[in-house]
Design an enzyme around this catalytic site. Structure first.
Site, short mmCIF file in Angstrom:
data_model
loop_
_atom_site.label_atom_id
_atom_site.label_comp_id
_atom_site.label_asym_id
_atom_site.label_seq_id
_atom_site.Cartn_x
_atom_site.Cartn_y
_atom_site.Cartn_z
N HIS A 1 10.00 -18.26 15.69
CA HIS A 1 11.09 -17.48 15.09
C HIS A 1 12.31 -17.58 16.00
O HIS A 1 12.18 -17.42 17.22
CB HIS A 1 10.65 -16.02 14.92
N GLU B 1 13.58 -24.38 21.39
CA GLU B 1 12.43 -24.31 20.47
C GLU B 1 11.56 -25.56 20.61
O GLU B 1 10.33 -25.49 20.58
CB GLU B 1 12.89 -24.18 19.02
N LEU C 1 4.27 -14.47 3.51
CA LEU C 1 2.87 -14.73 3.20
C LEU C 1 2.14 -13.44 2.83
O LEU C 1 2.44 -12.37 3.38
CB LEU C 1 2.21 -15.39 4.40
N ARG D 1 3.13 -14.86 -5.86
CA ARG D 1 2.91 -15.16 -4.46
C ARG D 1 1.42 -15.36 -4.18
O ARG D 1 1.03 -16.24 -3.42
CB ARG D 1 3.41 -13.96 -3.64
N ASN E 1 3.64 -18.93 14.58
CA ASN E 1 4.96 -19.11 13.96
C ASN E 1 6.00 -19.19 15.07
O ASN E 1 5.82 -18.60 16.13
CB ASN E 1 5.28 -17.90 13.06
N GLU F 1 2.59 -8.09 9.09
CA GLU F 1 3.97 -7.60 9.18
C GLU F 1 4.88 -8.73 9.65
O GLU F 1 4.67 -9.29 10.74
CB GLU F 1 4.05 -6.41 10.15
N GLY G 1 12.12 -29.94 9.63
CA GLY G 1 10.87 -30.25 10.34
C GLY G 1 11.04 -30.70 11.78
O GLY G 1 10.16 -31.36 12.34
C1 GAR Z 1 13.86 -23.19 13.27
O1 GAR Z 1 15.00 -22.74 13.96
C2 GAR Z 1 12.83 -22.09 13.19
O2 GAR Z 1 12.79 -21.27 14.33
C3 GAR Z 1 13.32 -21.30 12.01
O3 GAR Z 1 13.77 -22.26 11.10
C4 GAR Z 1 14.19 -23.43 11.81
C5 GAR Z 1 13.42 -24.59 11.24
O4 GAR Z 1 13.92 -25.79 11.76
N1 GAR Z 1 12.29 -20.49 11.46
C6 GAR Z 1 12.51 -19.34 10.85
O5 GAR Z 1 13.61 -18.86 10.69
C7 GAR Z 1 11.26 -18.63 10.37
N2 GAR Z 1 11.56 -17.30 9.97
P1 GAR Z 1 13.04 -27.10 11.69
O6 GAR Z 1 12.61 -27.28 10.23
O7 GAR Z 1 13.96 -28.19 12.12
O8 GAR Z 1 11.85 -26.93 12.59
#
Ligand code: GAR
Length: 209
Positions: free
Chosen positions: A109, A174, A93, A65, A107, A143, A12
C-alpha cells in the site's frame, strides 16, 4: 520450493520487481502465476514474455463481489499457492476470500499505514502537509489496509512535490520493499503474534518439496 501467485490490475511494476528478484537471487520459490482482474493489464505482457502462466478473471463478468471472489479463488488455487501477493490489485475483497488466505496473503500500500488507507494516498499526504511518506507491506485482513505490518519504506516529502513526483519517489522504494518482504515470507521468517508481525532471524533449514 514455494509457489507464489501474484495478483495485478494494471501496470504491474511491483509484480515485475518481485519476479526479477526471485530470478536474480534464486529464491527457493517459483512465480506460479500472475492473475489479473482486467484483461488489458499491462503487467500480463511482462509475465507472458517471462514464460509465467497468466490468467484473467474479469470482475466485470460477475454480478456480485462474492461470485467474483469465488471464481478468483478457484483460479488462484489451481496454482497451489503458498503465498498470494497483491501487487496493485485494485479490488476490495470479501471476508471469506480473505479468510481463505489468512496468513498467506500480502499487499503493498502506497502510504505509511495506518496513515492514508484507501485511495488517493499521495495527494492525501500532500494535503495533510506530511513531511514524510512511503509504502507499507502488510498481511491482508478483512479490514481494508489494516493487517499486520511486515515492513515499511520512508521517503521525504519535498517542497514543490506534486502527486506525480511524490508517487514516483515512493514507487522506487516499493520496488525494493516488496521483494524484501516477500523473501522474508518465503524464508519462513515471518510470524504473526497478537496481531503483530515478528521477523525471525536466521531462516530454518530449507526443506525441498
Ligand atoms: C502501487 O503504487 C501500489 O502500492 C498501489 O498501486 C500501485 C500499483 O503499481 N496499490 C494500491 O494502491 C493498493 N491499494 P504497479 O501496478 O506498477 O505495481
Amino acid at each position: 520450493m514455494k509457489n507464489i501467485v501474484i495478483l495485478i490490475s494494471g501496470r504491474g511494476s511491483n509484480m515485475e520487481a518481485v519476479v526479477r528478484a526471485a530470478e536474480m537471487d534464486a529464491w527457493p520459490a517459483r512465480i506460479a502465476a500472475v492473475i489479473s482482474n482486467k484483461p488489458e493489464a499491462k503487467g500480463l505482457e511482462f509475465a507472458q514474455a517471462r514464460g509465467i502462466p497468466t490468467a484473467v478473471v474479469a470482475n466485470k463478468q460477475y454480478a456480485t463481489r462474492a461470485e467474483f471472489d469465488a471464481a478468483l479463488q478457484e483460479t488462484i488455487d489451481r496454482f497451489a499457492p503458498d503465498l498470494v501477493v497483491l501487487a496493485g490489485f485494485m479490488r476490495i475483497l470479501t471476508a471469506p476470500f480473505v479468510e481463505h488466505y489468512a496468513g498467506r496473503m500480502l499487499n503493498i500500500h502506497p502510504s505509511l499505514l495506518p496513515l492514508f488507507p484507501g485511495l488517493g494516498t499521495h495527494q492525501g499526504a500532500l494535503d495533510a502537509g506530511a513531511t514524510e511518506h512511503g509504502a507499507t507491506v502488510h498481511f491482508v485482513t478483512a479490514e481494508l489496509d489494516h493487517g499486520p505490518i511486515v515492513a515499511q519504506a520512508r521517503v521525504p516529502v519535498l517542497p514543490g512535490d506534486t502527486e506525480d513526483t511524490l508517487s514516483a519517489r515512493v514507487l522506487v522504494e516499493e520496488h525494493k520493499l516488496y521483494p524484501h518482504a516477500v523473501r522474508l515470507f518465503i524464508e519462513d521468517r515471518l510470524s504473526i503474534e497478537h496481531g503483530e508481525v515478528r521477523i525471525l532471524h536466521g531462516a530454518p533449514a530449507e526443506t525441498t518439496s
